[in-house]
Design a protein around this motif. Structure first.
Motif, PDB file in Angstrom:
ATOM      1  N   LYS A 262      29.302   2.959 -36.800  1.00 47.87           N
ATOM      2  CA  LYS A 262      28.266   3.331 -35.830  1.00 47.87           C
ATOM      3  C   LYS A 262      28.861   4.285 -34.808  1.00 47.87           C
ATOM      4  O   LYS A 262      29.834   3.953 -34.124  1.00 47.87           O
ATOM      5  CB  LYS A 262      27.725   2.074 -35.156  1.00 47.87           C
ATOM      6  N   ALA A 263      28.269   5.461 -34.686  1.00 52.53           N
ATOM      7  CA  ALA A 263      28.755   6.489 -33.763  1.00 52.53           C
ATOM      8  C   ALA A 263      27.767   6.660 -32.624  1.00 52.53           C
ATOM      9  O   ALA A 263      26.548   6.651 -32.831  1.00 52.53           O
ATOM     10  CB  ALA A 263      28.956   7.813 -34.489  1.00 52.53           C
ATOM     11  N   THR A 264      28.295   6.832 -31.417  1.00 50.01           N
ATOM     12  CA  THR A 264      27.469   6.939 -30.213  1.00 50.01           C
ATOM     13  C   THR A 264      27.038   8.381 -29.990  1.00 50.01           C
ATOM     14  O   THR A 264      27.843   9.304 -30.125  1.00 50.01           O
ATOM     15  CB  THR A 264      28.257   6.449 -28.984  1.00 50.01           C
ATOM     16  N   PHE A 265      25.774   8.554 -29.626  1.00 53.87           N
ATOM     17  CA  PHE A 265      25.254   9.897 -29.356  1.00 53.87           C
ATOM     18  C   PHE A 265      25.910  10.468 -28.102  1.00 53.87           C
ATOM     19  O   PHE A 265      26.032   9.790 -27.086  1.00 53.87           O
ATOM     20  CB  PHE A 265      23.734   9.855 -29.174  1.00 53.87           C
ATOM     21  N   VAL A 266      26.344  11.719 -28.186  1.00 49.40           N
ATOM     22  CA  VAL A 266      26.976  12.400 -27.041  1.00 49.40           C
ATOM     23  C   VAL A 266      26.055  13.487 -26.487  1.00 49.40           C
ATOM     24  O   VAL A 266      25.695  13.482 -25.324  1.00 49.40           O
ATOM     25  CB  VAL A 266      28.333  13.004 -27.445  1.00 49.40           C
ATOM     26  N   ARG A 267      25.668  14.401 -27.355  1.00 51.85           N
ATOM     27  CA  ARG A 267      24.803  15.499 -26.906  1.00 51.85           C
ATOM     28  C   ARG A 267      24.263  16.244 -28.117  1.00 51.85           C
ATOM     29  O   ARG A 267      24.736  16.060 -29.237  1.00 51.85           O
ATOM     30  CB  ARG A 267      25.572  16.481 -26.013  1.00 51.85           C
ATOM     31  N   ALA A 268      23.260  17.066 -27.848  1.00 57.22           N
ATOM     32  CA  ALA A 268      22.740  17.990 -28.846  1.00 57.22           C
ATOM     33  C   ALA A 268      23.051  19.404 -28.358  1.00 57.22           C
ATOM     34  O   ALA A 268      22.764  19.745 -27.210  1.00 57.22           O
ATOM     35  CB  ALA A 268      21.241  17.808 -29.028  1.00 57.22           C
ATOM     36  N   GLU A 269      23.646  20.194 -29.222  1.00 59.83           N
ATOM     37  CA  GLU A 269      23.958  21.574 -28.834  1.00 59.83           C
ATOM     38  C   GLU A 269      22.646  22.329 -28.634  1.00 59.83           C
ATOM     39  O   GLU A 269      21.738  22.250 -29.476  1.00 59.83           O
ATOM     40  CB  GLU A 269      24.795  22.257 -29.914  1.00 59.83           C
ATOM     41  N   PRO A 270      22.508  23.083 -27.542  1.00 61.67           N
ATOM     42  CA  PRO A 270      21.228  23.743 -27.269  1.00 61.67           C
ATOM     43  C   PRO A 270      20.935  24.946 -28.154  1.00 61.67           C
ATOM     44  O   PRO A 270      19.802  25.421 -28.184  1.00 61.67           O
ATOM     45  CB  PRO A 270      21.380  24.185 -25.802  1.00 61.67           C
ATOM     46  N   LEU A 271      21.921  25.436 -28.904  1.00 59.14           N
ATOM     47  CA  LEU A 271      21.728  26.634 -29.721  1.00 59.14           C
ATOM     48  C   LEU A 271      21.604  26.263 -31.195  1.00 59.14           C
ATOM     49  O   LEU A 271      22.472  25.585 -31.753  1.00 59.14           O
ATOM     50  CB  LEU A 271      22.904  27.593 -29.525  1.00 59.14           C
TER      51      LEU A 271
END
Length: 320
Positions: A262-271
């Motif tokens: 299980k991996a924790t969400f960090v961010r979504a790249e905006p591009l």
């Protein structure tokens, strides 16, 4: 003796042999349609996402800092390499050193000039004291007729000249000190240091090799913060609206689909970018653009490596 007819006997035999050979070839060339189990277990939707469904993406393991390319600031011969792949380095720790014999010679020269300037200051200070004492003697005479006015002016000018010479010596000393500092800065540029606490991922140079400062060949090392490791998943842009953005993802290494973490969400790249992480599948589309999602892998029981390909399952939005 009667001769065997070629057209009536031999030619039909050749034709029969050809037909038999063609039949045998057709049977042998048929594809194997027997059902067999795959050599590797394919990645499957995890049980925790069975209700909502999953959006599948492929990705690559990377450091949480991303990969940091280390290149020299000055060209030259590599004199020393202080680290090896796998070493943990602290911020500012030396990684390698470029040959700096010429810079060290410049430091010695500048240091000698600084010492000379200090001696010049001492000499100028002595000259100033002598001039001041002589001027005080002439101005301290009670009888103005005992000394000429010209002598007094001369002694006063001597004081001013000595003070000016002291100022010149002090300026020369400051200049020499600045040259020493500049040479030390240049020497420090010959030692490449770690920008932060990281792990050495790759060392692509050896002592004695030439290190340039232009192009990709200038990259001598690769570093990265591996506590924790991140996964960069590529999600087809057509699937973005179905994502439950911000939810944890289940990650499995390529070739080990049974083990999922299980991996924790960090961010979504905006591009949105063109797809770069390929699986080499015959049905894979490469002419797509993808949203890159970053997830942090758990630090305990780590068995992933930087650059390793993975499959990721991101929860889909609940159906309304």
């Amino acid at each position: 003796m009667k001769r065997t007819s070629f057209s009536r006997v031999i030619l039909p035999i050749i034709a029969v042999i050809g037909i038999i050979g063609s039949v045998v070839y057709l049977f042998r060339s048929q594809p194997d349609t027997a059902m067999t189990n795959p050599k590797e277990t394919p990645a499957r939707t995890p049980a925790s996402q069975a209700k909502t469904g999953s959006i599948v993406g492929t990705g690559v393991v990377e450091p949480s800092s991303e990969v940091v390319d280390i290149a020299p600031t000055v060209p030259g011969i590599v004199a020393k390499v202080f680290v090896t792949p796998g070493d943990q380095v602290a911020a500012g720790q030396p990684l390698l050193e470029i040959d700096s014999r010429d810079v060290r010679a410049s430091i010695n020269e500048a240091t000698a000039r600084s010492a000379t300037a200090r001696q010049s200051i001492a000499a100028a200070q002595t000259s100033l004291r002598v001039a001041q004492n002589q001027y005080a003697l002439y101005t301290g005479v009670e009888d103005a007729r005992a000394v000429s006015q010209q002598e007094v002016i001369t002694r006063r000018d001597a004081v001013a000249d000595a003070r000016a010479q002291l100022g010149v010596a002090q300026a020369q000393a400051r200049q020499a000190d600045a040259q020493v500092a500049q040479a030390r800065v240049e020497l420090d540029r010959h030692v490449i240091r770690a920008p932060a606490a990281m792990e050495v991922l790759q060392v692509d140079t050896r002592a004695g090799e030439y290190a340039g400062t232009q192009g990709t060949a200038s990259v001598l090392m690769k570093l990265g913060a591996t506590q924790p490791l991140h996964v960069r998943l590529d999600i087809d842009e057509n699937q973005i609206e179905k994502l439950a953005l911000g939810q944890p993802a289940m990650i499995s290494a390529r070739g080990d689909a049974k083990r999922q973490v299980k991996a924790t969400f960090v961010r979504a790249e905006p591009l949105i970018v063109p797809k770069r992480s390929l699986t080499n599948s015959a049905t894979e589309r490469v002419d797509v653009r993808v949203l890159q999602l970053i997830f942090a892998l758990p630090t305990e029981g780590r068995t992933f490596f930087v650059g390793q390909q993975v499959d990721g399952f991101v929860p889909a939005k609940a159906k309304q």
